[in-house]
Design a protein around this motif. Structure first.
Motif, PDB file in Angstrom:
ATOM      1  N   LEU A   1       0.842  -1.190   0.000  1.00 41.41           N
ATOM      2  CA  LEU A   1       0.000   0.000   0.000  1.00 41.41           C
ATOM      3  C   LEU A   1       0.878   1.241   0.000  1.00 41.41           C
ATOM      4  CD1 LEU A   1      -3.035   1.054   0.514  1.00 41.41           C
ATOM      5  CD2 LEU A   1      -2.318   1.192   2.915  1.00 41.41           C
ATOM      6  N   ILE A   2       0.535   2.215  -0.850  1.00 49.36           N
ATOM      7  CA  ILE A   2       1.208   3.508  -0.798  1.00 49.36           C
ATOM      8  C   ILE A   2       0.159   4.596  -0.608  1.00 49.36           C
ATOM      9  CG2 ILE A   2       3.065   2.694  -2.296  1.00 49.36           C
ATOM     10  CD1 ILE A   2       1.916   4.584  -4.491  1.00 49.36           C
ATOM     11  N   GLU A   3       0.616   5.744  -0.154  1.00 43.94           N
ATOM     12  CA  GLU A   3      -0.270   6.886   0.076  1.00 43.94           C
ATOM     13  C   GLU A   3       0.313   8.118  -0.610  1.00 43.94           C
ATOM     14  OE1 GLU A   3      -2.302   9.432   3.776  1.00 43.94           O
ATOM     15  OE2 GLU A   3      -0.828   7.859   4.188  1.00 43.94           O
ATOM     16  N   ARG A   4      -0.528   8.813  -1.380  1.00 40.79           N
ATOM     17  CA  ARG A   4      -0.128  10.103  -1.942  1.00 40.79           C
ATOM     18  C   ARG A   4      -0.467  11.163  -0.905  1.00 40.79           C
ATOM     19  NH1 ARG A   4      -2.036  14.551  -5.091  1.00 40.79           N
ATOM     20  NH2 ARG A   4      -4.147  13.849  -4.670  1.00 40.79           N
ATOM     21  N   VAL A   5       0.582  11.797  -0.395  1.00 41.04           N
ATOM     22  CA  VAL A   5       0.410  12.654   0.770  1.00 41.04           C
ATOM     23  C   VAL A   5       0.019  14.071   0.373  1.00 41.04           C
ATOM     24  CG1 VAL A   5       1.531  13.536   2.853  1.00 41.04           C
ATOM     25  CG2 VAL A   5       2.024  11.227   2.059  1.00 41.04           C
ATOM     26  N   PHE A   6       0.640  14.591  -0.657  1.00 39.77           N
ATOM     27  CA  PHE A   6       0.213  15.880  -1.196  1.00 39.77           C
ATOM     28  C   PHE A   6       0.620  15.946  -2.655  1.00 39.77           C
ATOM     29  CE2 PHE A   6       4.274  16.541   0.953  1.00 39.77           C
ATOM     30  CZ  PHE A   6       5.055  17.114  -0.034  1.00 39.77           C
ATOM     31  N   ASP A   7       0.041  16.851  -3.394  1.00 39.58           N
ATOM     32  CA  ASP A   7       0.203  16.888  -4.843  1.00 39.58           C
ATOM     33  C   ASP A   7       1.467  17.646  -5.214  1.00 39.58           C
ATOM     34  OD1 ASP A   7      -0.234  16.546  -7.476  1.00 39.58           O
ATOM     35  OD2 ASP A   7      -1.831  18.015  -7.668  1.00 39.58           O
ATOM     36  N   GLN A   8       2.591  16.957  -5.111  1.00 41.83           N
ATOM     37  CA  GLN A   8       3.859  17.557  -5.492  1.00 41.83           C
ATOM     38  C   GLN A   8       4.764  16.470  -6.043  1.00 41.83           C
ATOM     39  OE1 GLN A   8       5.707  20.021  -2.532  1.00 41.83           O
ATOM     40  NE2 GLN A   8       7.757  19.719  -3.371  1.00 41.83           N
ATOM     41  N   THR A   9       5.473  16.748  -7.118  1.00 43.81           N
ATOM     42  CA  THR A   9       6.377  15.778  -7.703  1.00 43.81           C
ATOM     43  C   THR A   9       7.765  16.366  -7.786  1.00 43.81           C
ATOM     44  OG1 THR A   9       5.831  16.567  -9.915  1.00 43.81           O
ATOM     45  CG2 THR A   9       4.570  14.696  -9.095  1.00 43.81           C
ATOM     46  N   ASN A  10       8.743  15.466  -7.832  1.00 45.00           N
ATOM     47  CA  ASN A  10      10.122  15.905  -7.881  1.00 45.00           C
ATOM     48  C   ASN A  10      10.636  16.041  -9.306  1.00 45.00           C
ATOM     49  OD1 ASN A  10      11.049  16.081  -5.032  1.00 45.00           O
ATOM     50  ND2 ASN A  10      10.202  14.018  -5.006  1.00 45.00           N
ATOM     51  N   PHE A  11      10.047  15.327 -10.240  1.00 48.49           N
ATOM     52  CA  PHE A  11      10.419  15.487 -11.652  1.00 48.49           C
ATOM     53  C   PHE A  11       9.316  14.916 -12.510  1.00 48.49           C
ATOM     54  CE2 PHE A  11      12.098  11.310 -10.592  1.00 48.49           C
ATOM     55  CZ  PHE A  11      11.790  10.559 -11.699  1.00 48.49           C
TER      56      PHE A  11
END
Length: 391
Positions: A381-391
């Motif tokens: 299971l993974i969780e997207r914590v906030f809408d931000q990406t590194n690339f």
């Protein structure tokens, strides 16, 4: 900070990358797995601005390289400092999933701060194997498929297992056909719209996932042969192809993130490994998902995206029966029936697709899952914590 799960040490996913996926003897026909892996590792380091001193360990999954520590070889081919250790995991179809969860466990325990994990596979260049004459199952000649259960080795063991599952679960070719069309159609849409372009890497001039058919028709599916002489269900259409490819992701601790003033949008929450019938391994996919949900007191309707390795379309039908109403959240870019299944790398490919799906859908929770040869299920299971990406 994820609020749902109690963790001694949060594990963050910085990002990842995969090669385009080739078919056996296709675009990567003369490129061994360690070179595919090396190219992904080099570019991943560059995109994430990682130094060798940042990396505590590299873990790669591989199923058919014939032994040795091919992940170490890939790291050396990538020019990564020899002081960075590397290890290889063989859990067949779930190798890369287990590589990722092993990386997360080391970080959570405090034994590492940053680990690169994934997998690499080349069926095109895999070695041919042979029994030692001293072995009680000795047979002359060479083979490519290992034994996955007790008894005599069977080169078609996985196909027979899928056929057996279809028979006992009363799943017909007609039940599976819509899933094949859906997988290819979704993959074709993803290609046209560039939905996966951020995680795809060209190697040796490759520019596409070679197995995706833009127009998969029922007429074609009806012409494809059954794969077993006495087969009633498993055909060349509802079983995945044999493939080459590599994929890796970087995971890190909360301490590393803060020390380096970095951010991450995804958190690795937890995973489950379970055993099931080695002669009906497709059943281990829904089994692993059920156990993952139960252990975390989640209802399947709380999951925003599922990425399940559809080595056979029988897995799709089992998923739809076990988790009704979730088809639109399932393999939204298409699955292995379209892209293919480079065994040791597939789990990391699933994870990359899952993260892209959660970003696209602005979802929170996602599950990766694979059923592995020998009757093993792996799901995390993974969780997207906030809408931000590194690339």
């Amino acid at each position: 900070m994820p609020g749902t799960f109690s963790m001694s040490e949060p594990v963050w996913i910085l990002g990842g990358l995969r090669s385009f996926i080739g078919v056996k003897n296709g675009i990567y026909c003369r490129i061994p797995a360690e070179i595919l892996g090396a190219e992904v590792l080099k570019e991943l380091k560059k995109r994430l601005a990682l130094n060798d001193t940042d990396i505590d360990l590299i873990i790669g999954g591989n199923a058919v390289a014939g032994g040795g520590n091919i992940t170490r070889l890939a790291a050396l081919e990538a020019g990564i400092c020899r002081q960075v250790p590397a290890m290889t995991i063989d859990l067949q179809c779930a190798s890369a999933l287990t590589a990722v969860s092993t990386a997360a466990a080391r970080i959570r325990s405090g034994m590492a701060d940053l680990v690169i994990a994934g997998g690499l596979e080349s069926v095109s260049t895999q070695p041919l194997l042979s029994f030692n004459p001293n072995h009680p199952l000795y047979e002359s000649g060479t083979y490519t498929t290992s034994r996955f259960s007790t008894g005599k080795r069977d080169e078609q063991a996985m196909i027979r297992g899928a056929e057996r599952t279809a028979l006992t679960a009363h799943i017909s070719k007609t039940d599976m056909d819509p899933w094949i069309r859906k997988s290819h159609n979704r993959a074709a849409v993803a290609k046209r719209q560039g939905l996966l372009s951020d995680v795809q890497l060209s190697i040796a001039g490759s520019n596409r996932d070679e197995g995706v058919r833009e127009h998969m028709s029922q007429r074609l599916l009806d012409r494809l042969p059954y794969l077993l002489p006495d087969g009633q269900s498993i055909t060349a259409g509802n079983a995945c192809l044999m493939n080459d490819g590599a994929a890796f992701v970087a995971l890190c601790s909360d301490r590393w993130l803060r020390t380096h003033n970095r951010s991450a949008a995804f958190c690795f929450c937890c995973d489950v490994l379970c055993g099931g019938d080695p002669d009906q391994s497709p059943r281990c996919a829904p089994l692993a998902i059920h156990r993952l949900l139960e252990q975390n007191s989640l209802d399947y309707r709380q999951i925003d995206a599922f990425e399940v390795n559809e080595a056979f379309a029988v897995i799709d039908v089992l998923f739809a029966r076990e988790f009704p109403g979730m088809e639109d959240c399932y393999n939204i870019f298409g699955g292995a029936l379209a892209y293919g299944h480079p065994y040791g790398a597939s789990g990391a490919i699933l994870l990359l697709h899952l993260m892209e799906a959660l970003k696209l859908r602005r979802g929170r929770f996602g599950i990766c899952c694979a059923a592995a040869a020998g009757g093993i299920g792996d799901a995390f299971l993974i969780e997207r914590v906030f809408d931000q990406t590194n690339f």
